[in-house]
Design a protein around this motif. Structure first.
Motif, PDB file in Angstrom:
ATOM      1  N   ARG A  25      10.526  -6.255 -52.529  1.00 14.71           N
ATOM      2  CA  ARG A  25       9.064  -6.173 -52.400  1.00 14.71           C
ATOM      3  C   ARG A  25       8.496  -7.317 -51.580  1.00 14.71           C
ATOM      4  N   LEU A  26       9.252  -8.421 -51.460  1.00 18.98           N
ATOM      5  CA  LEU A  26       8.735  -9.582 -50.759  1.00 18.98           C
ATOM      6  C   LEU A  26       9.861 -10.295 -50.035  1.00 18.98           C
ATOM      7  N   ALA A  27       9.600 -10.645 -48.790  1.00 22.70           N
ATOM      8  CA  ALA A  27      10.503 -11.494 -48.027  1.00 22.70           C
ATOM      9  C   ALA A  27       9.648 -12.562 -47.357  1.00 22.70           C
ATOM     10  N   VAL A  28      10.095 -13.810 -47.460  1.00 22.01           N
ATOM     11  CA  VAL A  28       9.377 -14.930 -46.866  1.00 22.01           C
ATOM     12  C   VAL A  28      10.313 -15.615 -45.880  1.00 22.01           C
ATOM     13  N   VAL A  29       9.844 -15.792 -44.646  1.00 20.13           N
ATOM     14  CA  VAL A  29      10.621 -16.470 -43.620  1.00 20.13           C
ATOM     15  C   VAL A  29       9.851 -17.718 -43.209  1.00 20.13           C
ATOM     16  N   LYS A  30      10.432 -18.872 -43.509  1.00 18.73           N
ATOM     17  CA  LYS A  30       9.839 -20.152 -43.115  1.00 18.73           C
ATOM     18  C   LYS A  30      10.685 -20.751 -42.004  1.00 18.73           C
ATOM     19  N   ALA A  31      10.015 -21.250 -40.998  1.00 22.25           N
ATOM     20  CA  ALA A  31      10.723 -21.882 -39.890  1.00 22.25           C
ATOM     21  C   ALA A  31       9.720 -22.718 -39.100  1.00 22.25           C
ATOM     22  N   PRO A  32      10.221 -23.704 -38.357  1.00 23.31           N
ATOM     23  CA  PRO A  32       9.311 -24.568 -37.593  1.00 23.31           C
ATOM     24  C   PRO A  32       8.706 -23.849 -36.383  1.00 23.31           C
ATOM     25  N   PRO A  33       7.628 -24.403 -35.837  1.00 18.52           N
ATOM     26  CA  PRO A  33       7.015 -23.820 -34.641  1.00 18.52           C
ATOM     27  C   PRO A  33       8.031 -23.682 -33.503  1.00 18.52           C
ATOM     28  N   GLY A  34       7.916 -22.581 -32.793  1.00 16.38           N
ATOM     29  CA  GLY A  34       8.784 -22.363 -31.640  1.00 16.38           C
ATOM     30  C   GLY A  34      10.170 -21.849 -31.962  1.00 16.38           C
ATOM     31  N   SER A  35      10.418 -21.509 -33.219  1.00 15.72           N
ATOM     32  CA  SER A  35      11.765 -21.083 -33.616  1.00 15.72           C
ATOM     33  C   SER A  35      11.991 -19.576 -33.499  1.00 15.72           C
ATOM     34  N   GLY A  36      10.981 -18.825 -33.086  1.00 15.98           N
ATOM     35  CA  GLY A  36      11.171 -17.392 -32.886  1.00 15.98           C
ATOM     36  C   GLY A  36      10.718 -16.524 -34.048  1.00 15.98           C
ATOM     37  N   ALA A 135       3.261  -6.800 -43.013  1.00 13.53           N
ATOM     38  CA  ALA A 135       3.885  -7.999 -42.449  1.00 13.53           C
ATOM     39  C   ALA A 135       2.773  -8.949 -42.032  1.00 13.53           C
ATOM     40  N   VAL A 136       2.882 -10.204 -42.421  1.00 16.85           N
ATOM     41  CA  VAL A 136       1.863 -11.194 -42.101  1.00 16.85           C
ATOM     42  C   VAL A 136       2.477 -12.239 -41.178  1.00 16.85           C
ATOM     43  N   ASP A 137       1.949 -12.315 -39.960  1.00 16.01           N
ATOM     44  CA  ASP A 137       2.391 -13.323 -39.004  1.00 16.01           C
ATOM     45  C   ASP A 137       1.580 -14.591 -39.232  1.00 16.01           C
ATOM     46  N   GLU A 138       2.230 -15.736 -39.099  1.00 14.74           N
ATOM     47  CA  GLU A 138       1.580 -17.029 -39.372  1.00 14.74           C
ATOM     48  C   GLU A 138       0.958 -17.023 -40.769  1.00 14.74           C
ATOM     49  N   ALA A 139       1.771 -16.617 -41.740  1.00 16.57           N
ATOM     50  CA  ALA A 139       1.289 -16.440 -43.116  1.00 16.57           C
ATOM     51  C   ALA A 139       0.752 -17.731 -43.724  1.00 16.57           C
ATOM     52  N   TRP A 140       1.219 -18.869 -43.268  1.00 17.63           N
ATOM     53  CA  TRP A 140       0.745 -20.133 -43.822  1.00 17.63           C
ATOM     54  C   TRP A 140      -0.747 -20.329 -43.564  1.00 17.63           C
ATOM     55  N   GLN A 141      -1.294 -19.627 -42.567  1.00 15.99           N
ATOM     56  CA  GLN A 141      -2.715 -19.740 -42.243  1.00 15.99           C
ATOM     57  C   GLN A 141      -3.591 -18.829 -43.107  1.00 15.99           C
ATOM     58  N   MET A 142      -2.965 -17.945 -43.868  1.00 18.56           N
ATOM     59  CA  MET A 142      -3.707 -16.958 -44.654  1.00 18.56           C
ATOM     60  C   MET A 142      -4.103 -17.542 -46.008  1.00 18.56           C
ATOM     61  N   SER A 143      -5.365 -17.389 -46.364  1.00 21.73           N
ATOM     62  CA  SER A 143      -5.816 -17.873 -47.672  1.00 21.73           C
ATOM     63  C   SER A 143      -5.350 -16.909 -48.767  1.00 21.73           C
ATOM     64  N   TRP A 144      -5.308 -17.416 -49.978  1.00 16.07           N
ATOM     65  CA  TRP A 144      -4.931 -16.589 -51.125  1.00 16.07           C
ATOM     66  C   TRP A 144      -5.912 -15.428 -51.275  1.00 16.07           C
ATOM     67  N   ALA A 145      -7.190 -15.688 -51.087  1.00 16.29           N
ATOM     68  CA  ALA A 145      -8.209 -14.642 -51.210  1.00 16.29           C
ATOM     69  C   ALA A 145      -7.964 -13.521 -50.193  1.00 16.29           C
ATOM     70  N   HIS A 156       4.858  -3.750 -50.451  1.00 15.40           N
ATOM     71  CA  HIS A 156       5.971  -4.516 -49.891  1.00 15.40           C
ATOM     72  C   HIS A 156       5.433  -5.441 -48.802  1.00 15.40           C
ATOM     73  N   PHE A 157       5.970  -6.681 -48.788  1.00 10.90           N
ATOM     74  CA  PHE A 157       5.418  -7.714 -47.910  1.00 10.90           C
ATOM     75  C   PHE A 157       6.503  -8.501 -47.205  1.00 10.90           C
ATOM     76  N   LEU A 158       6.242  -8.791 -45.938  1.00 13.35           N
ATOM     77  CA  LEU A 158       7.061  -9.702 -45.153  1.00 13.35           C
ATOM     78  C   LEU A 158       6.127 -10.794 -44.685  1.00 13.35           C
ATOM     79  N   MET A 159       6.363 -12.002 -45.165  1.00 21.04           N
ATOM     80  CA  MET A 159       5.523 -13.155 -44.817  1.00 21.04           C
ATOM     81  C   MET A 159       6.314 -14.029 -43.854  1.00 21.04           C
ATOM     82  N   ILE A 160       5.812 -14.173 -42.633  1.00 22.00           N
ATOM     83  CA  ILE A 160       6.490 -14.952 -41.607  1.00 22.00           C
ATOM     84  C   ILE A 160       5.659 -16.197 -41.304  1.00 22.00           C
ATOM     85  N   GLY A 161       6.299 -17.353 -41.366  1.00 20.42           N
ATOM     86  CA  GLY A 161       5.639 -18.589 -40.983  1.00 20.42           C
ATOM     87  C   GLY A 161       4.789 -19.199 -42.058  1.00 20.42           C
TER      88      GLY A 161
END
Length: 161
Positions: A25-36, A135-145, A156-161
């Motif tokens: 139901r959830l996948a989280v991908v964390k990576a530094p800027p410029g990593s693709g 799928a949420v691109d740049e998910a770190w910028q998204m508020s909880w609300a 089902h969610f894919l959170m990238i970044g």
């Protein structure tokens, strides 16, 4: 070294596709800027659409949403791609003709493909037919609300970044 990195990327992509095609139901991908991260997002979504899924993508800005559409048109022309935007808005001058520009909720595709919009647009949209994945691109910028508003789009969610 490059072959090793490519192998790791291929494994990550196939693991994400398998997870999100199954019961995950959830996948989280964390990576530094410029990593693709956005490249990974596009490749995973293209693979999921090939299995018959409808995917909503939430980007944080109009510029990011347009960029994702441009990348799909260039790298995966076989993927049905739509850009969902505000009423009265027009596509940028260089926007790919192969990407549908939609402004009405009633026009959202019901067939496999990807529909890209901003988080703000998705948070104000009620859909009758939930997407198979959000799928949420740049998910770190998204508020909880905003996430809670967009969470109604899919289970089902894919959170990238």
């Amino acid at each position: 070294m490059i072959d090793e990195i490519e192998q790791q990327y291929t494994m990550l992509r196939s693991d994400l596709v398998a997870h999100l095609s199954g019961l995950g139901r959830l996948a989280v991908v964390k990576a530094p800027p410029g990593s693709g991260k956005t490249h990974t997002l596009i490749e995973v979504i293209a693979a999921l659409v090939a299995t018959g899924q409808r995917v909503a993508v939430a980007a944080q800005t109009n510029s990011q949403a347009d960029d994702i559409c441009v990348r799909f048109a260039a790298g995966h022309p076989e993927v049905s791609t739509a850009r969902f935007s505000s009423k009265g808005s027009l596509p940028p001058a260089s926007f790919p003709a192969s990407v549908s520009w939609l402004t009405a909720t009633a026009d959202l595709p019901t067939t496999p493909g990807v529909t890209v919009a901003t988080t703000a647009k998705w948070s104000l949209t009620n859909v009758d037919l939930p997407f198979d994945l959000l799928a949420v691109d740049e998910a770190w910028q998204m508020s909880w609300a905003d996430l809670m508003q967009c969470a109604l789009l899919s289970e089902h969610f894919l959170m990238i970044g």
